[in-house]
Design a protein around this motif. Structure first.
Motif, PDB file in Angstrom:
ATOM      1  N   ARG A 288       0.850  -1.194   0.000  1.00  0.00           N
ATOM      2  CA  ARG A 288       0.000   0.000   0.000  1.00  0.00           C
ATOM      3  C   ARG A 288       0.889   1.249   0.000  1.00  0.00           C
ATOM      4  O   ARG A 288       1.830   1.339   0.797  1.00  0.00           O
ATOM      5  CB  ARG A 288      -0.880   0.028   1.247  1.00  0.00           C
ATOM      6  N   PRO A 289       0.569   2.237  -0.864  1.00  0.00           N
ATOM      7  CA  PRO A 289       1.371   3.465  -0.916  1.00  0.00           C
ATOM      8  C   PRO A 289       1.521   4.144   0.451  1.00  0.00           C
ATOM      9  O   PRO A 289       2.558   4.720   0.752  1.00  0.00           O
ATOM     10  CB  PRO A 289       0.582   4.353  -1.880  1.00  0.00           C
ATOM     11  N   GLN A 290       0.461   4.036   1.281  1.00  0.00           N
ATOM     12  CA  GLN A 290       0.474   4.695   2.589  1.00  0.00           C
ATOM     13  C   GLN A 290       1.426   4.000   3.566  1.00  0.00           C
ATOM     14  O   GLN A 290       1.760   4.554   4.615  1.00  0.00           O
ATOM     15  CB  GLN A 290      -0.929   4.685   3.222  1.00  0.00           C
ATOM     16  N   HIS A 291       1.828   2.781   3.251  1.00  0.00           N
ATOM     17  CA  HIS A 291       2.682   2.029   4.171  1.00  0.00           C
ATOM     18  C   HIS A 291       4.161   2.115   3.788  1.00  0.00           C
ATOM     19  O   HIS A 291       4.997   1.446   4.379  1.00  0.00           O
ATOM     20  CB  HIS A 291       2.242   0.560   4.215  1.00  0.00           C
ATOM     21  N   LEU A 292       4.461   2.930   2.781  1.00  0.00           N
ATOM     22  CA  LEU A 292       5.840   3.060   2.324  1.00  0.00           C
ATOM     23  C   LEU A 292       6.372   4.430   2.719  1.00  0.00           C
ATOM     24  O   LEU A 292       5.611   5.364   2.935  1.00  0.00           O
ATOM     25  CB  LEU A 292       5.902   2.910   0.798  1.00  0.00           C
ATOM     26  N   ALA A 293       7.697   4.541   2.805  1.00  0.00           N
ATOM     27  CA  ALA A 293       8.318   5.844   3.056  1.00  0.00           C
ATOM     28  C   ALA A 293       9.445   6.011   2.053  1.00  0.00           C
ATOM     29  O   ALA A 293       9.916   5.042   1.464  1.00  0.00           O
ATOM     30  CB  ALA A 293       8.843   5.911   4.482  1.00  0.00           C
ATOM     31  N   ILE A 294       9.842   7.258   1.865  1.00  0.00           N
ATOM     32  CA  ILE A 294      10.874   7.518   0.869  1.00  0.00           C
ATOM     33  C   ILE A 294      12.096   8.108   1.562  1.00  0.00           C
ATOM     34  O   ILE A 294      11.981   8.845   2.531  1.00  0.00           O
ATOM     35  CB  ILE A 294      10.335   8.453  -0.234  1.00  0.00           C
ATOM     36  N   SER A 328      10.383   4.938 -10.196  1.00  0.00           N
ATOM     37  CA  SER A 328      10.660   3.875 -11.160  1.00  0.00           C
ATOM     38  C   SER A 328      11.528   2.810 -10.506  1.00  0.00           C
ATOM     39  O   SER A 328      12.578   3.109  -9.961  1.00  0.00           O
ATOM     40  CB  SER A 328      11.437   4.413 -12.366  1.00  0.00           C
ATOM     41  N   VAL A 329      11.028   1.581 -10.584  1.00  0.00           N
ATOM     42  CA  VAL A 329      11.797   0.432 -10.074  1.00  0.00           C
ATOM     43  C   VAL A 329      11.803  -0.587 -11.210  1.00  0.00           C
ATOM     44  O   VAL A 329      10.761  -1.156 -11.523  1.00  0.00           O
ATOM     45  CB  VAL A 329      11.140  -0.170  -8.816  1.00  0.00           C
ATOM     46  N   GLY A 330      12.942  -0.779 -11.850  1.00  0.00           N
ATOM     47  CA  GLY A 330      12.982  -1.663 -13.020  1.00  0.00           C
ATOM     48  C   GLY A 330      11.960  -1.185 -14.043  1.00  0.00           C
ATOM     49  O   GLY A 330      11.933  -0.025 -14.425  1.00  0.00           O
ATOM     50  N   GLN A 331      11.069  -2.084 -14.437  1.00  0.00           N
ATOM     51  CA  GLN A 331      10.066  -1.746 -15.457  1.00  0.00           C
ATOM     52  C   GLN A 331       8.771  -1.186 -14.848  1.00  0.00           C
ATOM     53  O   GLN A 331       7.864  -0.835 -15.578  1.00  0.00           O
ATOM     54  CB  GLN A 331       9.706  -3.010 -16.269  1.00  0.00           C
ATOM     55  N   THR A 332       8.683  -1.141 -13.509  1.00  0.00           N
ATOM     56  CA  THR A 332       7.439  -0.732 -12.849  1.00  0.00           C
ATOM     57  C   THR A 332       7.572   0.650 -12.221  1.00  0.00           C
ATOM     58  O   THR A 332       8.673   1.141 -12.013  1.00  0.00           O
ATOM     59  CB  THR A 332       7.084  -1.707 -11.695  1.00  0.00           C
ATOM     60  N   VAL A 333       6.416   1.230 -11.897  1.00  0.00           N
ATOM     61  CA  VAL A 333       6.405   2.465 -11.114  1.00  0.00           C
ATOM     62  C   VAL A 333       5.713   2.164  -9.793  1.00  0.00           C
ATOM     63  O   VAL A 333       4.607   1.615  -9.770  1.00  0.00           O
ATOM     64  CB  VAL A 333       5.683   3.607 -11.858  1.00  0.00           C
ATOM     65  N   ILE A 334       6.378   2.487  -8.697  1.00  0.00           N
ATOM     66  CA  ILE A 334       5.823   2.268  -7.359  1.00  0.00           C
ATOM     67  C   ILE A 334       5.407   3.622  -6.791  1.00  0.00           C
ATOM     68  O   ILE A 334       6.170   4.585  -6.864  1.00  0.00           O
ATOM     69  CB  ILE A 334       6.895   1.642  -6.422  1.00  0.00           C
ATOM     70  N   ARG A 335       4.194   3.669  -6.229  1.00  0.00           N
ATOM     71  CA  ARG A 335       3.720   4.927  -5.646  1.00  0.00           C
ATOM     72  C   ARG A 335       3.902   4.900  -4.133  1.00  0.00           C
ATOM     73  O   ARG A 335       3.559   3.914  -3.474  1.00  0.00           O
ATOM     74  CB  ARG A 335       2.248   5.160  -5.989  1.00  0.00           C
ATOM     75  N   VAL A 336       4.427   5.983  -3.632  1.00  0.00           N
ATOM     76  CA  VAL A 336       4.671   6.137  -2.197  1.00  0.00           C
ATOM     77  C   VAL A 336       3.900   7.361  -1.739  1.00  0.00           C
ATOM     78  O   VAL A 336       4.063   8.440  -2.312  1.00  0.00           O
ATOM     79  CB  VAL A 336       6.179   6.351  -1.915  1.00  0.00           C
ATOM     80  N   GLN A 337       3.040   7.194  -0.749  1.00  0.00           N
ATOM     81  CA  GLN A 337       2.305   8.360  -0.247  1.00  0.00           C
ATOM     82  C   GLN A 337       2.825   8.742   1.124  1.00  0.00           C
ATOM     83  O   GLN A 337       2.796   7.934   2.046  1.00  0.00           O
ATOM     84  CB  GLN A 337       0.805   8.070  -0.167  1.00  0.00           C
ATOM     85  N   ALA A 338       3.326   9.974   1.232  1.00  0.00           N
ATOM     86  CA  ALA A 338       3.854  10.445   2.515  1.00  0.00           C
ATOM     87  C   ALA A 338       2.982  11.576   3.020  1.00  0.00           C
ATOM     88  O   ALA A 338       2.678  12.505   2.275  1.00  0.00           O
ATOM     89  CB  ALA A 338       5.286  10.938   2.332  1.00  0.00           C
ATOM     90  N   ASN A 339       2.533  11.487   4.272  1.00  0.00           N
ATOM     91  CA  ASN A 339       1.802  12.600   4.861  1.00  0.00           C
ATOM     92  C   ASN A 339       2.755  13.775   5.055  1.00  0.00           C
ATOM     93  O   ASN A 339       3.954  13.592   5.196  1.00  0.00           O
ATOM     94  CB  ASN A 339       1.188  12.194   6.205  1.00  0.00           C
ATOM     95  N   GLN A 340       2.189  14.971   5.067  1.00  0.00           N
ATOM     96  CA  GLN A 340       3.004  16.172   5.112  1.00  0.00           C
ATOM     97  C   GLN A 340       3.993  16.152   6.283  1.00  0.00           C
ATOM     98  O   GLN A 340       5.141  16.504   6.130  1.00  0.00           O
ATOM     99  CB  GLN A 340       2.077  17.395   5.219  1.00  0.00           C
TER     100      GLN A 340
END
Ligand code: ADP
Ligand code: MG
Length: 391
Positions: A288-294, A328-340
């Motif tokens: 889930r994008p909400q469970h990832l961080a950058i 971009s990760v290899g051939q895919t795009v991963i979405r990361v949602q970070a709260n402000q």
């Protein structure tokens, strides 16, 4: 008040269009249940068979335990509203809404009270004297919803009733439908393709695709423990990310490894998959994008390098309260949602190398062949957090 059972109902149009394929579910008295699925899933056809407007090719429809499969629509005590309704053009909004009550010879005071109460909820109190042609499309639809709601039906069937209203009105109506349902003690089966409507209003959600049930559960359950890849991808916004991987033993640890990354699994997941790891099999990771961080990929950006996925910034979207990074990760795009308030203390630009930080206890894993869920987020995380909250 009514109880509905749909028992192995199938609808085949013409020679081969299997619109509904052996659907079985029940709606309890006073329950608010959603049929959620994409366009063409068979939702409208299902509602029409329950209302008696369409006859099933096979199976039964029971209302309050009585077999109604072949009963006429008027004998079912069912009220239905469609996505686009037509009003009686020569009657005012008030008389359009009062019409079903006049048919049933409802006493004047009760009729007036019901129409006004429903009009207030739908925010059309000032429009009651107008003819349909003097109303906008959205206002006409609200009058049509009102005409259905004033009826004291056992079962209310709603087919995407608010999908043509503007965003602000939809959010108002979501709240009001929920309040109305408890106030009227109504049994509602509500059809939608909009997962947000289902998440915010439903007691239970029935997810359908290709005329068949994918999962039945409470909104939380559907979101947290999707039974298969279809449900996982359909529910949640932004949508869940998927990455092809294999599960294998990697340097003494069990890991989910794919194109340019290897995520060591948490102890609970590793234990569940230890047998699989000996004979590698194709899976898909769900995140889930909400469970990832950058984070940046320099040494100063943290030391959890092994539970991360490397990539480069493809796009950045600012949503106000949150920022979505497309990586971009290899051939895919991963979405990361970070709260402000959880944004890293630096700016990211297009093509910057970054690391996606993954809490591996929160990952989903799907069998690539069948699409079925093999792993849900670890429960120990949930219990761990509850313990902290309780402290
Ligand atoms: N009267 C009909 N004749 C032939 N095919 C139909 C008819 N009604 C619906 N279908 C087909 O049945 C499938 C399910 O349609 P529908 O129940 O309207 O789906 P939904 O409401 O979930 O978008 C679609 O493939 C649709 O084209
Ligand atoms: Mg439909």
């Amino acid at each position: 008040m009514a109880r509905l059972e749909v028992d192995a109902v199938t609808k085949i149009f013409g020679a081969s269009v299997r619109a509904v394929d052996g659907l079985s579910f029940a709606v309890a008295d006073r329950e608010f249940v959603f049929l959620l699925g994409p366009s063409g899933a068979g939702k409208t056809t299902t509602l029409r068979m329950i209302a008696g407007l369409e006859q099933p090719s096979d199976g039964r429809v029971l209302i309050d335990g009585r077999d109604m499969t072949w009963a006429a629509p008027r004998d079912r005590n069912v009220a239905m509203v469609y996505d686009r309704n037509s009003l009686y053009p020569h009657l005012s909004a008030y008389e359009n809404m009062a019409y079903p009550l006049r048919l049933r010879r409802t006493p004047g005071a009760e009729l007036d009270a019901r129409v006004k109460r429903v009009a207030e909820i739908l925010r059309i109190g000032e429009l009651l004297d107008r003819a349909p042609r003097q109303l906008s499309g959205g206002q006409q639809q609200r009058v049509a919803i009102g005409r259905m709601l004033v009826r004291d039906a056992g079962l209310y069937l709603m087919d995407e009733p608010i999908s043509h209203l503007d965003a602000k009105l939809r959010s108002h109506m979501r709240l009001e439908f929920k309040k109305l349902q408890s106030e009227f003690a109504a049994t509602i089966l509500y059809v939608s393709h909009d997962q947000l409507e289902a998440m915010t209003m439903a007691d239970r959600i029935i997810v359908v695709d290709h005329g068949a049930i994918q999962q039945i559960g409470a909104p939380r359950e559907i979101f947290q423990r999707p039974a298969n890849r279809f449900v996982a991808g359909f529910v949640g916004e932004p949508a869940m990310n998927f990455l092809a991987c294999e599960v294998r033993a990697d340097g003494g640890k069990i890991a989910a490894a794919g194109d340019g990354f290897s995520l060591p699994l948490c102890a609970e997941h590793a234990a569940a998959l230890s047998a699989v790891a000996r004979t590698p099999k194709a899976f898909e990771i769900g995140l889930r994008p909400q469970h990832l961080a950058i984070a940046g990929n320099g040494a100063e950006d943290g030391d959890e390098r092994e539970s991360g996925i490397g990539g480069t910034i493809y796009a950045v979207e600012t949503l106000g309260s949150a920022t979505v990074f497309d990586v971009s990760v290899g051939q895919t795009v991963i979405r990361v949602q970070a709260n402000q308030d959880a944004l890293p203390n630096r700016a990211f630009r297009i093509n910057d190398p970054v690391r996606i930080r993954v809490d591996t206890r929160r990952l989903h894993l799907f069998d690539r062949e069948s699409g079925r869920a093999a792993i849900h987020p670890s429960l120990s995380r949930e219990s761990g957090r509850l313990a902290v909250l309780g402290a």
